[in-house]
Write an enzyme that holds these catalytic residues in place. Structure first.
Site, short mmCIF file in Angstrom:
data_model
loop_
_atom_site.label_atom_id
_atom_site.label_comp_id
_atom_site.label_asym_id
_atom_site.label_seq_id
_atom_site.Cartn_x
_atom_site.Cartn_y
_atom_site.Cartn_z
N HIS A 1 26.30 49.07 31.96
CA HIS A 1 27.33 48.87 30.93
C HIS A 1 26.74 49.10 29.55
O HIS A 1 27.34 49.78 28.70
CB HIS A 1 27.88 47.44 30.98
CG HIS A 1 28.66 47.11 32.20
ND1 HIS A 1 28.36 46.02 32.98
CD2 HIS A 1 29.73 47.70 32.78
CE1 HIS A 1 29.22 45.95 33.98
NE2 HIS A 1 30.05 46.97 33.89
N LYS B 1 40.87 39.71 41.17
CA LYS B 1 39.46 39.42 41.38
C LYS B 1 39.15 38.00 40.92
O LYS B 1 39.56 37.59 39.84
CB LYS B 1 38.58 40.38 40.56
CG LYS B 1 38.44 41.76 41.13
CD LYS B 1 37.44 42.53 40.29
CE LYS B 1 37.23 43.93 40.80
NZ LYS B 1 36.31 44.68 39.94
N SER C 1 28.23 45.54 39.02
CA SER C 1 28.23 44.09 38.87
C SER C 1 28.32 43.41 40.23
O SER C 1 27.70 42.36 40.45
CB SER C 1 29.41 43.65 37.99
OG SER C 1 29.25 44.12 36.68
N ARG D 1 29.60 56.55 38.00
CA ARG D 1 28.29 56.43 38.63
C ARG D 1 28.07 57.54 39.65
O ARG D 1 27.03 58.18 39.67
CB ARG D 1 28.16 55.08 39.34
CG ARG D 1 28.12 53.91 38.37
CD ARG D 1 28.14 52.64 39.13
NE ARG D 1 29.39 52.56 39.87
CZ ARG D 1 30.07 51.46 40.09
NH1 ARG D 1 29.62 50.31 39.67
NH2 ARG D 1 31.20 51.47 40.76
#
Length: 161
Positions: A19, A43, A129, A91
């Site tokens: 991040h 979440k 994360s 990513r």
């Protein structure tokens, strides 16, 4: 000349070196960056929204960065902040399909909002994360993934659970 403002949304639960890499590089492209900490009702986060914001504030000390929270439509948040750009980190190829769908959906709602994809730097390609939380929960080392402040916060949080 109009300021180039981008919104960088995410859960940041917890914030990782990946991040921070996108934030640093985003500031090389944009005049201002709004880090938008999402309240995602689907979440269950490890850290509360105020804890995530506090960690981000400790780690990102730059007058060109604002850290805020939002719920609702991201495109509405973007436009309300004088921006027309959503900054997203990619990513791997596996991220692309999901991010592409979100970008197209956002554009269908507000065609003046663009999504800019920034490829994650090589050391962070595998980093998320979720992976950090899993490693920390199992007592593994996370120092190569998160800054010391996040390491400390993880230890404290996990010792309470």
């Amino acid at each position: 000349m109009k300021k180039r403002i981008a919104v960088y949304p995410g859960s940041f639960d917890p914030v990782t070196y990946g991040h921070l890499d996108i934030i640093r590089r985003g500031l090389e492209v944009f005049d201002e960056l709004v880090i938008a900490v999402a309240r995602n009702s689907e979440k269950k986060g490890l850290f509360s929204i105020p804890e995530r914001i506090e960690l981000l504030e400790r780690l990102v000390d730059n007058k060109r960065v604002r850290i805020e929270t939002f719920d609702g439509l991201l495109v509405d948040f973007v436009l309300s902040h004088g921006s027309r750009v959503i900054l997203r980190g990619l990513r791997a190829v596996s991220d692309f399909e999901y991010e592409f769908m979100l970008a197209q959906t956002n554009r269908a709602m507000h065609d003046e909002v663009e999504t800019m994809f920034m490829m994650t730097s090589v050391p962070y390609v595998y980093l998320s994360s979720t992976v950090v939380k899993e490693i920390a929960t199992l007592g593994g080392p996370v120092e190569t993934f998160v800054p010391p402040a996040v390491q400390d916060a993880l230890k404290k949080k996990l010792s309470q659970n």
